[in-house]
Each structure stands twice: as C-alpha cells, then as structure tokens.
Design an enzyme around this catalytic site. Sequence first.
Site, PDB file in Angstrom:
ATOM      1  N   CYS A 119       0.859  -1.179   0.000  1.00  0.00           N
ATOM      2  CA  CYS A 119       0.000   0.000   0.000  1.00  0.00           C
ATOM      3  C   CYS A 119       0.892   1.225   0.000  1.00  0.00           C
ATOM      4  O   CYS A 119       2.118   1.117  -0.057  1.00  0.00           O
ATOM      5  CB  CYS A 119      -0.937  -0.001   1.191  1.00  0.00           C
ATOM      6  N   ARG A 124       4.400  -4.018   3.214  1.00  0.00           N
ATOM      7  CA  ARG A 124       3.458  -4.643   4.145  1.00  0.00           C
ATOM      8  C   ARG A 124       3.148  -6.105   3.798  1.00  0.00           C
ATOM      9  O   ARG A 124       2.026  -6.463   3.458  1.00  0.00           O
ATOM     10  CB  ARG A 124       2.190  -3.792   4.254  1.00  0.00           C
ATOM     11  N   ASP A 310       2.209   5.580  13.964  1.00  0.00           N
ATOM     12  CA  ASP A 310       0.976   6.271  13.556  1.00  0.00           C
ATOM     13  C   ASP A 310       0.922   7.717  14.060  1.00  0.00           C
ATOM     14  O   ASP A 310       0.039   8.477  13.655  1.00  0.00           O
ATOM     15  CB  ASP A 310      -0.258   5.500  14.051  1.00  0.00           C
TER      16      ASP A 310
HETATM   17  N1  EPU Z   1       5.600  -7.210   8.293  1.00  0.00           N
HETATM   18  C1  EPU Z   1       6.245  -8.153   7.510  1.00  0.00           C
HETATM   19  N2  EPU Z   1       5.622  -9.381   7.361  1.00  0.00           N
HETATM   20  C2  EPU Z   1       4.421  -9.669   7.946  1.00  0.00           C
HETATM   21  C3  EPU Z   1       3.799  -8.686   8.741  1.00  0.00           C
HETATM   22  C4  EPU Z   1       4.413  -7.456   8.895  1.00  0.00           C
HETATM   23  O1  EPU Z   1       7.309  -7.928   6.966  1.00  0.00           O
HETATM   24  O2  EPU Z   1       3.920 -10.787   7.766  1.00  0.00           O
HETATM   25  C5  EPU Z   1       6.223  -5.880   8.456  1.00  0.00           C
HETATM   26  C6  EPU Z   1       5.401  -4.790   7.764  1.00  0.00           C
HETATM   27  O3  EPU Z   1       5.697  -4.695   6.403  1.00  0.00           O
HETATM   28  C7  EPU Z   1       5.760  -3.564   8.563  1.00  0.00           C
HETATM   29  C8  EPU Z   1       6.050  -4.114   9.967  1.00  0.00           C
HETATM   30  O4  EPU Z   1       6.221  -5.522   9.814  1.00  0.00           O
HETATM   31  O5  EPU Z   1       6.905  -3.000   8.031  1.00  0.00           O
HETATM   32  C9  EPU Z   1       4.986  -3.860  10.992  1.00  0.00           C
HETATM   33  O6  EPU Z   1       3.723  -4.250  10.492  1.00  0.00           O
HETATM   34  P1  EPU Z   1       2.533  -4.762  11.415  1.00  0.00           P
HETATM   35  O7  EPU Z   1       2.126  -6.120  10.931  1.00  0.00           O
HETATM   36  O8  EPU Z   1       2.892  -4.596  12.844  1.00  0.00           O
HETATM   37  O9  EPU Z   1       1.396  -3.699  11.050  1.00  0.00           O
HETATM   38  P2  EPU Z   1      -0.113  -3.966  10.694  1.00  0.00           P
HETATM   39  O10 EPU Z   1      -0.709  -4.983  11.579  1.00  0.00           O
HETATM   40  O11 EPU Z   1      -0.232  -4.166   9.221  1.00  0.00           O
HETATM   41  C10 EPU Z   1      -1.060  -2.199  12.370  1.00  0.00           C
HETATM   42  C11 EPU Z   1      -1.944  -0.984  12.283  1.00  0.00           C
HETATM   43  C12 EPU Z   1      -1.180   0.147  11.618  1.00  0.00           C
HETATM   44  C13 EPU Z   1       0.067   0.435  12.432  1.00  0.00           C
HETATM   45  C14 EPU Z   1       0.906  -0.852  12.603  1.00  0.00           C
HETATM   46  C15 EPU Z   1       2.113  -0.664  13.482  1.00  0.00           C
HETATM   47  C16 EPU Z   1      -4.142  -1.945  12.039  1.00  0.00           C
HETATM   48  C17 EPU Z   1      -5.345  -2.104  11.214  1.00  0.00           C
HETATM   49  N3  EPU Z   1      -3.118  -1.291  11.490  1.00  0.00           N
HETATM   50  O12 EPU Z   1      -0.728  -2.547  11.026  1.00  0.00           O
HETATM   51  O13 EPU Z   1      -2.041   1.282  11.640  1.00  0.00           O
HETATM   52  O14 EPU Z   1       0.826   1.418  11.793  1.00  0.00           O
HETATM   53  O15 EPU Z   1       0.086  -1.898  13.148  1.00  0.00           O
HETATM   54  O16 EPU Z   1       1.741  -0.206  14.721  1.00  0.00           O
HETATM   55  O17 EPU Z   1      -4.111  -2.367  13.192  1.00  0.00           O
HETATM   56  C18 EPU Z   1      -3.064   3.228  10.842  1.00  0.00           C
HETATM   57  O18 EPU Z   1      -3.924   3.091  11.715  1.00  0.00           O
HETATM   58  O19 EPU Z   1      -2.961   4.270  10.148  1.00  0.00           O
HETATM   59  C19 EPU Z   1      -2.135   2.132  10.573  1.00  0.00           C
HETATM   60  C20 EPU Z   1      -1.429   2.027   9.454  1.00  0.00           C
END
Ligand code: EPU
Length: 439
Positions: A119, A124, A310
Amino acid sequence: MIEKYYIKGGTPLKGEVLIGGAKNSVLKLIAASLLAKGTTKIYNVPDLTDVDIMLKVIAQLGAKVEHNKAEKSVTIDASELTGVTASYELVSKMRASFVVLGALVSRCKEAKVAMPGGCAIGERRVDFHIRGLETLGAKIKIENGYVIAKAHKLVGGEIYLDIPSVGATENIMLASVLAQGSTRIQNAAQEPEIVDLANFLNAMGADVNGAGTSEIVINGVKQEDLHPIEYTTIPDRIEAGTYMTAIIATKGKGIIRNVYPAHLTFFVDKLLKMGASIKLLDPTSIEVSCKNRLNSINFITQPYPGFPTDLQSMAMTLLTTANGVGIITESLYENRFMQVPDLNRMGADIHQDRNHAIIKGVKKLSGTTLAASDLRAGASLVVAALMAEGESVVGKLHHIDRGYEKFEDKLRLLGGKIERKSEEFPINISEETHNESYL
Ligand code: EPU
C-alpha cells in the site's frame, strides 16, 4: 462530488474533546466475533469507513450484522457462517480485513482471503501471518491473488515472529483459540489493541495469557466453550494523540476525555521534552497546553511501547516550527514520510534521506492547497493547516474518513476554523486516480 476541507489557520484550539473507540482494535474484535456461535455486541464503535468495510467482509461470510450508529454499537450474529471467502474487492479497500483469515481457519478450518498486497506507506508483507498458520497445521497456497488455507485440525505450536507484527500476532491468536494444545507466540506485538483482543477472546471463553508482553500463550479450547459476549472497545490512542498535537500546535489549551494515558507514555514523554504541558486530570482525562515555541527533539518509531509510527507525522508537524533541528527515523514502514512534500510547500524545511527526516524548525508555516496521501499523513496536514498562517484546502478526505470520526466537528468544537465542502468531480481526473487502494 469530491470533498475538501477549508481551513483558516492560527486559532488556538481550546475546550474539550471526547475520544472514540480504537479503530485498530474494533476491526479485529469484529473479526473475532466470528469465533462464537450466537450474537455478540460491541460498544464504543467509531463511525468510520474502515468499520463499514469490515462489517461488509463478515456479512459476506454469512454473519448477520446490525450497526447502530446512534448507540455506537454493532451486533454480530455469527450463529451460522455461509462462506469462507473474503473478496479482493473488500480486502483491497482495507488491509486489516486480512485478519478474518485466522478467525475463519479457527472456526471453519478453511478460508479464502484476498492477498492485501502493498500500500502507499510500504510493502506490508503477510509472510509472518502465513508461516504462523502453517505452524499450527494449516495447509496454505496462494492462487489467483488469494490465500487459500485448509486445516484438517489445528495443533498448537511455537511461533517466533521476526518483527513483532501487530496483524500477524492477531491472526495467530485468532487461529490458535480453538487449536488442540498450547500455542506460544514469541516476539509478539505488545500494543494495547492486542491486549484488547485477548480480553475480548477470554471474555468469550478462550484461554489467552501474556498479551501485552512479548510472549503470548494460547491454550486451545473447544468450540462449545466459546460464547457470544457484550464488550466495550478501548479508546483510540492515535486519535487522542492527534488532538493533543492539534492543541499543542495551535498554542491552545484543551482537555482530552476518554483516553488511557498509559497507552501514550512514550508520546507524552516526547511532548514534555519539547516543552508542552500535560496534566493528568483523572484516570481517563488529560489537559494539554502549550504557550511557547517548542524545542526540537529526535526520535525513532518503534513497535509498542516505543514511539508509535501512527503518530510520527503528527510529531513531524510540531517539529516544523520548533526551535532547532529534529531528526525522525521511521523504522516500521518504507514510505511513511508522504506528508513531507506538502509540509515543505507550506514553508517547512525538511530534508528526507531514506528512512530519516531532518527537520529544521522555521518560524511559521503558511496555508496552501494540500492533499491527504494516507490516513495519518492526511491528519497531520490538517493539523499543520490549523497552525499555519492563512487558508489551506485539504483534498482526498476519503483517507482521513477511514480513521477519524467526525474530525471536523470535533476540531470545530475546539474552536478550529475548518469546514468540509463538496465540489464537482473535476472532469480531468479519472476515477482510478481518485480511488487509490486503502491501507
Ligand atoms: N511485516 C512483515 N511481514 C508480515 C507482517 C508485517 O514484513 O507478515 C512488516 C510490515 O511490512 C511492517 C512491519 O512488519 O513494516 C509492521 O507491520 P505490522 O504487521 O505490525 O502492522 P499492521 O498490523 O499491518 C497495524 C496498524 C497500523 C500500524 C501498525 C504498526 C491496524 C489495522 N493497522 O498494522 O495502523 O501502523 O500496526 O503499529 O491495526 C493506521 O492506523 O494508520 C495504521 C497504518
């Protein structure tokens, strides 16, 4: 029609603002409701487009959904699920809907969920989610853009996450609730939204321990042990941090109600170091004010309890006019400085070098035409426009509507001069340009 904010900057924000339910929690609670047969009711649900999308996703799976916006509640009857497919049309609009994967594998032992893809803010990936589910015994293939998961039975296992990913921790928690035996997630995400999900699942009859620490242990229970519940979502710490920033940026004084200060410790510490004044009034209210020019600081975004990514863009807005030079290092996302070109167009002096931003404080920003490139970058531009001299127009509000309930109404209650106006869709902009994919 397209909508834009018209903002006259320079008015100190004063008064009180009430924080709503946490977007990043409620989306996962909605998915978790699929686990128990019967009718679950969730309170403190913010009225956001992301919530609407998530409800459409679970309705597509056969859940019967009622969204009472006046009561800020959703009622989800998951007695019978009729499908296991979360379509690309919906998942591509909101990545967080990928969390139905874990819930479906748990409840139905199969799922077909569109790959969310990258995105605007970064690649991600979802590799940790997939590896975690495979460890529990799910057979997973990726075909035609969908993750197709099947499990004869799920058996608990040891899962180590390379990064404490919020989404992967949640998907694995959901998938392991009904697995045989224990699942241990090491290097788990520790965000308050993870704790909220664990509390929700435990109230349903699950056995989740250690949420809020880096090691979560889920002891599998049986389907008949899970029952529907009534549950209230935690307050949105990022929404709270955004209003704190807006009050400080405009040299105002205001009270933030329905906030859990413990969820914002790192952010508050940095604001205090910059020179803002923050007082705890009662366990869920804080008073924020700022009279003088702020001092610059340096910070690195990190998983909770570190500085939240965030709120990185909000802090950057504050640094644009602070005294001295501040350095921000964004360690979570490859592309989360999208507000920088617009801030520089307002007169800021920001130099970006890969994941570092060097912000030399200027005396003032001046209003101009701006566009939200994603949710948090968009909100930070609104804050910048409120503190700038003159008028700004902010476009692409669909990004902001994903995560800020009644943003302009709440800012107006604080005295902000902000109005939302509709305009004819310009003939020379194609639909595709307008409908970029959501985070
Ligand atoms: N990542 C990987 N592989 C995976 C999963 C994650 O490489 O399988 C990487 C991602 O690419 C990223 C990092 O790990 O660079 C952290 O990603 P994470 O999975 O923790 O984030 P998320 O679950 O996709 C949630 C929030 C985000 C917030 C992040 C970090 C939700 C819906 N979204 O995203 O919120 O920035 O955690 O705290 O819970 C927002 O609200 O604007 C938003 C983007």
